[in-house]
Design a protein around this motif. Structure first.
Motif, PDB file in Angstrom:
ATOM      1  N   GLY A 326     -10.213  10.544 -10.483  1.00  0.00           N
ATOM      2  CA  GLY A 326      -9.257  11.472 -11.074  1.00  0.00           C
ATOM      3  C   GLY A 326      -8.374  12.154 -10.053  1.00  0.00           C
ATOM      4  O   GLY A 326      -7.602  13.061 -10.396  1.00  0.00           O
ATOM      5  N   GLY A 327      -8.452  11.744  -8.793  1.00  0.00           N
ATOM      6  CA  GLY A 327      -7.661  12.367  -7.742  1.00  0.00           C
ATOM      7  C   GLY A 327      -6.541  11.476  -7.248  1.00  0.00           C
ATOM      8  O   GLY A 327      -6.389  10.328  -7.686  1.00  0.00           O
ATOM      9  N   GLU A 328      -5.739  12.017  -6.334  1.00  0.00           N
ATOM     10  CA  GLU A 328      -4.712  11.229  -5.655  1.00  0.00           C
ATOM     11  C   GLU A 328      -5.382  10.466  -4.518  1.00  0.00           C
ATOM     12  O   GLU A 328      -6.097  11.048  -3.712  1.00  0.00           O
ATOM     13  N   VAL A 329      -5.135   9.153  -4.435  1.00  0.00           N
ATOM     14  CA  VAL A 329      -5.875   8.318  -3.489  1.00  0.00           C
ATOM     15  C   VAL A 329      -4.918   7.515  -2.620  1.00  0.00           C
ATOM     16  O   VAL A 329      -3.952   6.920  -3.105  1.00  0.00           O
ATOM     17  N   VAL A 330      -5.209   7.501  -1.329  1.00  0.00           N
ATOM     18  CA  VAL A 330      -4.525   6.633  -0.373  1.00  0.00           C
ATOM     19  C   VAL A 330      -5.588   5.803   0.339  1.00  0.00           C
ATOM     20  O   VAL A 330      -6.599   6.343   0.803  1.00  0.00           O
ATOM     21  N   VAL A 331      -5.369   4.487   0.412  1.00  0.00           N
ATOM     22  CA  VAL A 331      -6.281   3.595   1.136  1.00  0.00           C
ATOM     23  C   VAL A 331      -5.500   2.887   2.230  1.00  0.00           C
ATOM     24  O   VAL A 331      -4.426   2.333   1.979  1.00  0.00           O
ATOM     25  N   LYS A 332      -6.040   2.909   3.437  1.00  0.00           N
ATOM     26  CA  LYS A 332      -5.409   2.271   4.586  1.00  0.00           C
ATOM     27  C   LYS A 332      -6.369   1.249   5.185  1.00  0.00           C
ATOM     28  O   LYS A 332      -7.566   1.273   4.899  1.00  0.00           O
ATOM     29  N   ALA A 333      -5.836   0.367   6.031  1.00  0.00           N
ATOM     30  CA  ALA A 333      -6.655  -0.640   6.691  1.00  0.00           C
ATOM     31  C   ALA A 333      -6.384  -0.643   8.189  1.00  0.00           C
ATOM     32  O   ALA A 333      -5.241  -0.465   8.620  1.00  0.00           O
ATOM     33  N   LYS A 334      -7.450  -0.813   8.976  1.00  0.00           N
ATOM     34  CA  LYS A 334      -7.342  -0.872  10.432  1.00  0.00           C
ATOM     35  C   LYS A 334      -8.204  -2.014  10.952  1.00  0.00           C
ATOM     36  O   LYS A 334      -9.183  -2.414  10.333  1.00  0.00           O
ATOM     37  N   ARG A 335      -7.842  -2.498  12.154  1.00  0.00           N
ATOM     38  CA  ARG A 335      -8.679  -3.464  12.859  1.00  0.00           C
ATOM     39  C   ARG A 335      -9.382  -2.738  13.991  1.00  0.00           C
ATOM     40  O   ARG A 335      -8.909  -1.736  14.510  1.00  0.00           O
ATOM     41  N   ALA A 336     -10.532  -3.270  14.411  1.00  0.00           N
ATOM     42  CA  ALA A 336     -11.284  -2.676  15.512  1.00  0.00           C
ATOM     43  C   ALA A 336     -10.873  -3.252  16.860  1.00  0.00           C
ATOM     44  O   ALA A 336     -11.471  -2.925  17.888  1.00  0.00           O
ATOM     45  N   GLU A 337      -9.863  -4.117  16.857  1.00  0.00           N
ATOM     46  CA  GLU A 337      -9.292  -4.663  18.099  1.00  0.00           C
ATOM     47  C   GLU A 337     -10.347  -5.324  18.987  1.00  0.00           C
ATOM     48  O   GLU A 337     -10.346  -5.188  20.210  1.00  0.00           O
ATOM     49  N   GLY A 338     -11.268  -6.034  18.350  1.00  0.00           N
ATOM     50  CA  GLY A 338     -12.260  -6.783  19.105  1.00  0.00           C
ATOM     51  C   GLY A 338     -13.414  -5.975  19.656  1.00  0.00           C
ATOM     52  O   GLY A 338     -14.280  -6.523  20.346  1.00  0.00           O
TER      53      GLY A 338
END
Length: 359
Positions: A326-338
């Motif tokens: 029921g909230g405002e949601v933002v989802v992001k993605a990152k890499r761990a760079e090896g």
């Protein structure tokens, strides 16, 4: 050991500008918050409200009565409504809606040790000055002073004596003290803020935030889930469906509400959660948060993994989480760079920040 609680909520709220006990906080009235906490430790609750208010509470353990013109009169009315005698009675102000349950428990424990009257208190931290006509005439020694809170606890006979006395006072422990009862103290809590003015209510409405975190290892080639989105890559080694994103959000929400972590609620040793849908588990956590009187305002989450690329699915993941929370949601993605096992593609993790609102 029978425990009853009287919730005093019959004041006119002259300094607040209206009947503050019915003001809303996190989807509940202040008096509802007080009753919810009282029910955690009580066999019965009697609530004194203004006559004709129409207030009711959907629990058979709760009795609602018309209060009086004074605090003492309201306590007398509520005390007379308690069905049968109890070993102890707590008296709590609806104006302290967020008093933590452990404060109630400390009062009960002190009564169980044989103390006739118990009051939660906090130290006085500010320097106190005696002032006359705008001029300081002295400094008060604060070391022997304390700030009294509620719930105040009474052995049944002690409160019965207070009620029979017909005395009036600023609180019930003052009256018991005047009758010769020994008043014992336990630790109060700063969160037991008393709402006197609209500004006090605004302070309680300040948002609370929680941080969630989850990791899982990859197993054999297969499929895994993130916020309900099925992805091709590897199976996740987990007790439930291994949805790290949903788990992180649930963990953050529970922490923000002061409940604990997702592992405290859904034990990985419990067979009921084997292969469970993590969005359904998140929905249960959201309901627990709402039962505490909070709503989920915003969710900021980040998934860390090397592959597969999930950028095309981030909006769908956010929409799924928004539907459940029921909230405002933002989802992001990152890499761990090896770096580490995640950087080597042997697992994935997710972080989430959840901000709750009270109103």
């Amino acid at each position: 050991m029978g425990i009853a609680t009287i919730v005093v909520a019959a004041g006119s709220g002259s300094r607040f500008g209206g009947e503050k006990q019915f003001s809303r906080l996190g989807g509940r009235s202040l008096v509802d918050h007080a009753v919810v906490r009282a029910l955690e430790v009580s066999n019965a609750v009697a609530v004194a409200v203004p006559e004709g208010s129409g207030y009711g509470y959907p629990d058979q353990r709760v009795t609602v009565v018309a209060g009086g013109a004074t605090r003492a009169a309201s306590v007398r009315a509520a005390f007379s409504a308690l069905a049968g005698e109890f070993d102890m009675v707590l008296v709590h102000d609806a104006a302290r809606p967020l008093t933590p349950v452990p404060v109630f428990e400390r009062v009960v424990a002190a009564l169980a040790r044989g103390n006739p009257v118990v009051v939660p208190v906090l130290p006085v931290n500010d320097t106190l000055k005696r002032v006359e006509e705008g001029v300081v005439t002295g400094t008060v020694d604060r070391d022997r002073l304390a700030r009294a809170q509620t719930p105040q606890g009474f052995a049944w006979d002690a409160l019965a004596a207070v009620v029979r006395s017909g005395l009036e006072g600023t609180d019930d422990a003052v009256l018991a003290e005047g009758l010769g009862f020994t008043v014992t103290t336990v630790a109060g809590d700063e969160r037991s803020l008393k709402v006197t003015t609209p500004e006090d209510l605004s302070l309680l409405r300040m948002p609370s935030a929680g941080l969630g975190l989850d990791f899982h290892r990859f197993g054999e080639p297969g499929r895994f889930r993130l916020a309900g989105v099925e992805l091709v890559g590897w199976e996740v080694i987990a007790h439930s469906d291994g949805d790290v994103l949903a788990h992180a959000v649930a963990d953050a929400a529970l922490g923000a509400a002061g409940i604990g972590g997702i592992g405290d609620v859904f034990l990985d040793s419990d067979p009921r959660w084997s292969g469970a849908d993590s969005l359904e588990l998140l929905a249960e956590c959201v309901e627990m948060v709402r039962e505490r009187g909070f709503g989920i305002g915003k969710v900021d989450a980040t998934v860390i993994l090397e592959r597969p690329k999930i950028a095309p699915y981030l909006e769908t993941m956010a929409a799924n989480l928004a539907r459940v929370t029921g909230g405002e949601v933002v989802v992001k993605a990152k890499r761990a760079e090896g770096l580490g096992d995640i950087g080597a593609g042997r697992g994935l993790s997710a972080f989430a920040l959840v901000v709750l609102g009270n109103g």
